[in-house]
Design a protein around this motif. Structure first.
Motif, PDB file in Angstrom:
ATOM      1  N   VAL A  26     -24.192  51.131  78.029  1.00 62.29           N
ATOM      2  CA  VAL A  26     -24.805  52.435  78.280  1.00 62.29           C
ATOM      3  C   VAL A  26     -24.790  52.711  79.784  1.00 62.29           C
ATOM      4  O   VAL A  26     -24.826  51.779  80.586  1.00 62.29           O
ATOM      5  N   PRO A  27     -24.716  53.977  80.176  1.00 61.63           N
ATOM      6  CA  PRO A  27     -24.742  54.288  81.612  1.00 61.63           C
ATOM      7  C   PRO A  27     -26.037  53.809  82.259  1.00 61.63           C
ATOM      8  O   PRO A  27     -27.123  53.941  81.687  1.00 61.63           O
ATOM      9  N   ALA A  28     -25.909  53.245  83.449  1.00 55.87           N
ATOM     10  CA  ALA A  28     -27.070  52.761  84.199  1.00 55.87           C
ATOM     11  C   ALA A  28     -27.867  53.942  84.759  1.00 55.87           C
ATOM     12  O   ALA A  28     -27.318  55.012  85.033  1.00 55.87           O
ATOM     13  N   LYS A  29     -29.153  53.723  84.959  1.00 54.94           N
ATOM     14  CA  LYS A  29     -30.048  54.750  85.489  1.00 54.94           C
ATOM     15  C   LYS A  29     -29.752  55.000  86.967  1.00 54.94           C
ATOM     16  O   LYS A  29     -29.679  54.071  87.771  1.00 54.94           O
ATOM     17  N   ILE A  30     -29.581  56.269  87.323  1.00 54.35           N
ATOM     18  CA  ILE A  30     -29.415  56.661  88.729  1.00 54.35           C
ATOM     19  C   ILE A  30     -30.768  56.516  89.421  1.00 54.35           C
ATOM     20  O   ILE A  30     -31.792  56.939  88.884  1.00 54.35           O
ATOM     21  N   LEU A  31     -30.766  55.936  90.616  1.00 61.73           N
ATOM     22  CA  LEU A  31     -32.011  55.683  91.336  1.00 61.73           C
ATOM     23  C   LEU A  31     -32.290  56.770  92.367  1.00 61.73           C
ATOM     24  O   LEU A  31     -31.372  57.434  92.851  1.00 61.73           O
ATOM     25  N   THR A  32     -33.557  56.941  92.687  1.00 59.98           N
ATOM     26  CA  THR A  32     -33.957  57.894  93.719  1.00 59.98           C
ATOM     27  C   THR A  32     -34.527  57.130  94.911  1.00 59.98           C
ATOM     28  O   THR A  32     -34.965  55.984  94.780  1.00 59.98           O
ATOM     29  N   PHE A  33     -34.528  57.797  96.062  1.00 63.49           N
ATOM     30  CA  PHE A  33     -35.019  57.188  97.296  1.00 63.49           C
ATOM     31  C   PHE A  33     -36.291  57.899  97.756  1.00 63.49           C
ATOM     32  O   PHE A  33     -36.416  59.106  97.566  1.00 63.49           O
ATOM     33  N   PRO A  34     -37.216  57.169  98.366  1.00 62.20           N
ATOM     34  CA  PRO A  34     -37.135  55.729  98.609  1.00 62.20           C
ATOM     35  C   PRO A  34     -37.227  54.952  97.298  1.00 62.20           C
ATOM     36  O   PRO A  34     -37.830  55.425  96.326  1.00 62.20           O
ATOM     37  N   LEU A  35     -36.621  53.763  97.283  1.00 63.36           N
ATOM     38  CA  LEU A  35     -36.669  52.922  96.092  1.00 63.36           C
ATOM     39  C   LEU A  35     -38.110  52.523  95.793  1.00 63.36           C
ATOM     40  O   LEU A  35     -38.909  52.288  96.706  1.00 63.36           O
ATOM     41  N   SER A  36     -38.421  52.460  94.516  1.00 60.07           N
ATOM     42  CA  SER A  36     -39.757  52.021  94.110  1.00 60.07           C
ATOM     43  C   SER A  36     -39.895  50.516  94.335  1.00 60.07           C
ATOM     44  O   SER A  36     -38.898  49.801  94.533  1.00 60.07           O
ATOM     45  N   ALA A  37     -41.099  50.023  94.267  1.00 55.26           N
ATOM     46  CA  ALA A  37     -41.341  48.582  94.407  1.00 55.26           C
ATOM     47  C   ALA A  37     -40.586  47.817  93.320  1.00 55.26           C
ATOM     48  O   ALA A  37     -40.009  46.754  93.571  1.00 55.26           O
ATOM     49  N   ARG A  93     -22.191  43.349 100.405  1.00 50.76           N
ATOM     50  CA  ARG A  93     -22.613  44.750 100.559  1.00 50.76           C
ATOM     51  C   ARG A  93     -23.266  45.230  99.275  1.00 50.76           C
ATOM     52  O   ARG A  93     -22.716  45.066  98.186  1.00 50.76           O
ATOM     53  N   VAL A  94     -24.429  45.839  99.427  1.00 49.51           N
ATOM     54  CA  VAL A  94     -25.128  46.465  98.307  1.00 49.51           C
ATOM     55  C   VAL A  94     -24.772  47.944  98.298  1.00 49.51           C
ATOM     56  O   VAL A  94     -24.747  48.591  99.341  1.00 49.51           O
ATOM     57  N   LEU A  95     -24.495  48.472  97.105  1.00 46.64           N
ATOM     58  CA  LEU A  95     -24.312  49.913  96.942  1.00 46.64           C
ATOM     59  C   LEU A  95     -25.212  50.390  95.806  1.00 46.64           C
ATOM     60  O   LEU A  95     -25.177  49.841  94.699  1.00 46.64           O
ATOM     61  N   ILE A  96     -26.000  51.389  96.095  1.00 45.68           N
ATOM     62  CA  ILE A  96     -26.863  52.028  95.097  1.00 45.68           C
ATOM     63  C   ILE A  96     -26.183  53.345  94.681  1.00 45.68           C
ATOM     64  O   ILE A  96     -25.669  54.070  95.524  1.00 45.68           O
ATOM     65  N   ASN A  97     -26.188  53.627  93.391  1.00 40.94           N
ATOM     66  CA  ASN A  97     -25.558  54.847  92.851  1.00 40.94           C
ATOM     67  C   ASN A  97     -24.118  55.021  93.332  1.00 40.94           C
ATOM     68  O   ASN A  97     -23.721  56.103  93.773  1.00 40.94           O
ATOM     69  N   PRO A  98     -23.301  53.970  93.244  1.00 38.33           N
ATOM     70  CA  PRO A  98     -21.927  54.104  93.747  1.00 38.33           C
ATOM     71  C   PRO A  98     -21.037  54.914  92.815  1.00 38.33           C
ATOM     72  O   PRO A  98     -21.279  54.998  91.604  1.00 38.33           O
ATOM     73  N   SER A  99     -20.011  55.514  93.390  1.00 38.34           N
ATOM     74  CA  SER A  99     -19.008  56.241  92.625  1.00 38.34           C
ATOM     75  C   SER A  99     -17.696  56.183  93.388  1.00 38.34           C
ATOM     76  O   SER A  99     -17.665  55.766  94.544  1.00 38.34           O
ATOM     77  N   ASP A 137     -27.031  52.541 100.816  1.00 36.01           N
ATOM     78  CA  ASP A 137     -27.644  51.248 101.074  1.00 36.01           C
ATOM     79  C   ASP A 137     -29.094  51.303 100.574  1.00 36.01           C
ATOM     80  O   ASP A 137     -29.569  52.372 100.143  1.00 36.01           O
ATOM     81  N   PRO A 138     -29.812  50.178 100.594  1.00 35.60           N
ATOM     82  CA  PRO A 138     -31.174  50.185 100.052  1.00 35.60           C
ATOM     83  C   PRO A 138     -32.146  51.135 100.748  1.00 35.60           C
ATOM     84  O   PRO A 138     -33.170  51.507 100.174  1.00 35.60           O
ATOM     85  N   GLU A 139     -31.824  51.554 101.965  1.00 34.65           N
ATOM     86  CA  GLU A 139     -32.684  52.508 102.684  1.00 34.65           C
ATOM     87  C   GLU A 139     -32.307  53.959 102.397  1.00 34.65           C
ATOM     88  O   GLU A 139     -32.938  54.889 102.903  1.00 34.65           O
TER      89      GLU A 139
END
Length: 196
Positions: A26-37, A93-99, A137-139
């Protein structure tokens, strides 16, 4: 989680019929910033698992049961011993919401792939030779660039996980694939012959 718990954290495998295996499809959940705890904690677990796993070039959160759009990857110097299309060395390297968007004019190349989430298969997969990618990135800072060769293949593989896709979905006629040990033996034999 401590280091010992991280090492024992199992990969989700497609052959597993447990309730958690659906996360691979299933498609992964897109995250919003700032990241939650919670997101930060999940990212810490993903990062720790990446560093605790031998021969791990990349890891997507769904592979450890976290259905969120985050990956970590690297291309180290040693990969040049196994791939002839390594153009650059990349620190983890970390990538959040990559495409990514493929550069279609560059075409595709067939090469070998395996995956921690597919325990019984190994095979050749066609991938775009060059892509333009982006993520955060995580920030929440935008990271983007052009990836070629193995870097492009690795990103396509990991981003595929975030879309519910596995490398076994991409086998085409003419691509050798099959049982892991059998195909790996063929791959290793070819590598030795090439290095002569």
């Amino acid at each position: 989680m401590n280091q010992n718990q991280i090492k024992k954290l199992s990969f989700v495998v497609v052959e597993d019929k447990s309730p958690v295996a659906h996360v691979l499809r299933v498609p992964a959940k897109i995250l919003t910033f700032p990241l939650s705890a919670e997101d930060k904690e999940d990212l810490d677990i993903l990062t720790a698992k990446f560093f605790a796993t031998e021969n791990c070039a990349g890891l997507a959160a769904p592979q450890i049961g976290i259905g969120k759009s985050m990956i970590i990857y690297s291309v180290d110097e040693e990969v040049k011993n196994y791939r002839n299309d390594v153009d650059e060395v990349i620190k983890p390297r970390v990538l959040i919401n990559p495409s990514y968007m493929p550069h279609l004019e560059k075409g595709k190349r067939i090469d070998w792939e395996a995956c921690f989430s597919v325990s019984q298969q190994y095979g050749e997969v066609p991938r775009f030779i060059e892509i333009e990618y982006q993520g955060f990135d995580p920030e929440g800072n935008l990271i983007h660039g052009i990836a070629q060769g193995f870097h492009a293949r690795l990103l396509q593989h990991e981003i595929g996980h975030l879309n519910g896709q596995l490398f076994i979905d991409l086998f085409e006629p003419g691509c050798r694939h099959g049982p892991f040990e059998e195909m790996r033996a063929i791959r290793m034999k070819e590598l030795k012959e090439r290095q002569k």
